[in-house]
Write a protein that holds these residues in place. Sequence first.
Motif, PDB file in Angstrom:
ATOM      1  N   ASP A   1      -1.399   8.968  -4.991  1.00 19.11           N
ATOM      2  CA  ASP A   1      -2.472   8.677  -5.939  1.00 19.11           C
ATOM      3  C   ASP A   1      -1.968   7.769  -7.055  1.00 19.11           C
ATOM      4  OD1 ASP A   1      -1.527  10.179  -8.206  1.00 19.11           O
ATOM      5  OD2 ASP A   1      -2.362  11.999  -7.363  1.00 19.11           O
TER       6      ASP A   1
ATOM      7  N   ARG B   1      -4.233  -0.466  -7.988  1.00 14.32           N
ATOM      8  CA  ARG B   1      -5.633  -0.362  -7.589  1.00 14.32           C
ATOM      9  C   ARG B   1      -5.757   0.809  -6.635  1.00 14.32           C
ATOM     10  NH1 ARG B   1      -8.882  -2.086  -3.462  1.00 14.32           N
ATOM     11  NH2 ARG B   1      -7.178  -3.121  -2.374  1.00 14.32           N
ATOM     12  N   ALA B   2      -6.580   1.783  -7.035  1.00 12.21           N
ATOM     13  CA  ALA B   2      -6.823   2.937  -6.174  1.00 12.21           C
ATOM     14  C   ALA B   2      -7.541   2.472  -4.915  1.00 12.21           C
ATOM     15  CB  ALA B   2      -7.652   3.981  -6.909  1.00 12.21           C
ATOM     16  N   THR B   3      -7.098   3.008  -3.761  1.00 10.49           N
ATOM     17  CA  THR B   3      -7.730   2.695  -2.481  1.00 10.49           C
ATOM     18  C   THR B   3      -8.029   4.009  -1.772  1.00 10.49           C
ATOM     19  OG1 THR B   3      -5.615   2.609  -1.301  1.00 10.49           O
ATOM     20  CG2 THR B   3      -6.407   0.539  -2.275  1.00 10.49           C
ATOM     21  N   ASP B   4      -8.761   3.934  -0.670  1.00  4.32           N
ATOM     22  CA  ASP B   4      -9.075   5.142   0.088  1.00  4.32           C
ATOM     23  C   ASP B   4      -7.810   5.849   0.559  1.00  4.32           C
ATOM     24  OD1 ASP B   4     -11.778   4.801  -0.213  1.00  4.32           O
ATOM     25  OD2 ASP B   4     -12.060   3.821   1.731  1.00  4.32           O
ATOM     26  N   GLY B   5      -6.768   5.072   0.887  1.00  4.15           N
ATOM     27  CA  GLY B   5      -5.539   5.652   1.399  1.00  4.15           C
ATOM     28  C   GLY B   5      -4.464   5.867   0.355  1.00  4.15           C
TER      29      GLY B   5
ATOM     30  N   GLN C   1       0.856  -1.187   0.000  1.00  4.60           N
ATOM     31  CA  GLN C   1       0.000   0.000   0.000  1.00  4.60           C
ATOM     32  C   GLN C   1       0.892   1.236   0.000  1.00  4.60           C
ATOM     33  OE1 GLN C   1      -3.298   0.382  -0.244  1.00  4.60           O
ATOM     34  NE2 GLN C   1      -3.243   2.587   0.053  1.00  4.60           N
TER      35      GLN C   1
ATOM     36  N   ASP D   1       0.902   5.496  -0.010  1.00  4.31           N
ATOM     37  CA  ASP D   1       0.120   6.703   0.236  1.00  4.31           C
ATOM     38  C   ASP D   1       0.422   7.728  -0.848  1.00  4.31           C
ATOM     39  OD1 ASP D   1      -1.435   8.709   1.348  1.00  4.31           O
ATOM     40  OD2 ASP D   1       0.033   9.235   2.892  1.00  4.31           O
TER      41      ASP D   1
ATOM     42  N   THR E   1      -2.817   3.962  -3.128  1.00  6.72           N
ATOM     43  CA  THR E   1      -2.772   2.960  -4.194  1.00  6.72           C
ATOM     44  C   THR E   1      -2.184   1.663  -3.667  1.00  6.72           C
ATOM     45  OG1 THR E   1      -2.379   4.711  -5.818  1.00  6.72           O
ATOM     46  CG2 THR E   1      -1.872   2.461  -6.510  1.00  6.72           C
ATOM     47  N   GLU E   2      -2.853   0.566  -3.965  1.00  4.72           N
ATOM     48  CA  GLU E   2      -2.250  -0.738  -3.727  1.00  4.72           C
ATOM     49  C   GLU E   2      -1.531  -1.112  -5.014  1.00  4.72           C
ATOM     50  OE1 GLU E   2      -3.822  -4.776  -1.891  1.00  4.72           O
ATOM     51  OE2 GLU E   2      -4.423  -4.552  -3.994  1.00  4.72           O
TER      52      GLU E   2
END
Length: 170
Positions: free
Chosen positions: A18, A104-108, A14, A16, A110-111
């Motif tokens: 975009d 993959r975009a995540t809330d925090g 993960q 932090d 990008t994974e």
Amino acid sequence: MGIGKPLGGEVSVQIDADVAAVWALVSDVTRIGEFSPETFEAKWTRGSTGPEVGATFAGHVKRNGVGPTYWSPCRVTKCVPNEVFEFAVGTDAVAVNNWGYRLRATDGGTEVTEYFRLEPSLPVRLYWLLLGRLRGRTNERGMRTTLERMKQVLESHEPGAADGGPAERS
């Protein structure tokens, strides 16, 4: 195991940042030497200048960080901005393995998943049978190192860090 089953592995981290910033970094092969423990430089070849399906580049590799160096020819096989960047290693006629990044975009942020997949030829399957467990662990350590180094750059929040600007090179 069927002969057609891909052999490989993957590591996810993960970050932090975009997805566009992560994409810009993973798809710029000229920067891999900053992150990879084995590939210490890469350059676009045959007139290619950036990521697109069919683009070619060469990676300058030192296996396990020791021993002789060699250039590996590569060809981009998947290139969907902000989603996937994949390339085959080998000649135009015969690929030995494939490496890539899935985003993959995540809330925090990008994974990002780095992965490798060996081509399921008989010689490769025999190699994997004999040395696969060891090579797989080495590849997974290398992928984790690569992604963690990318994460440090992308999360530094310094102007220019993700795009190779002066903040990173100081």
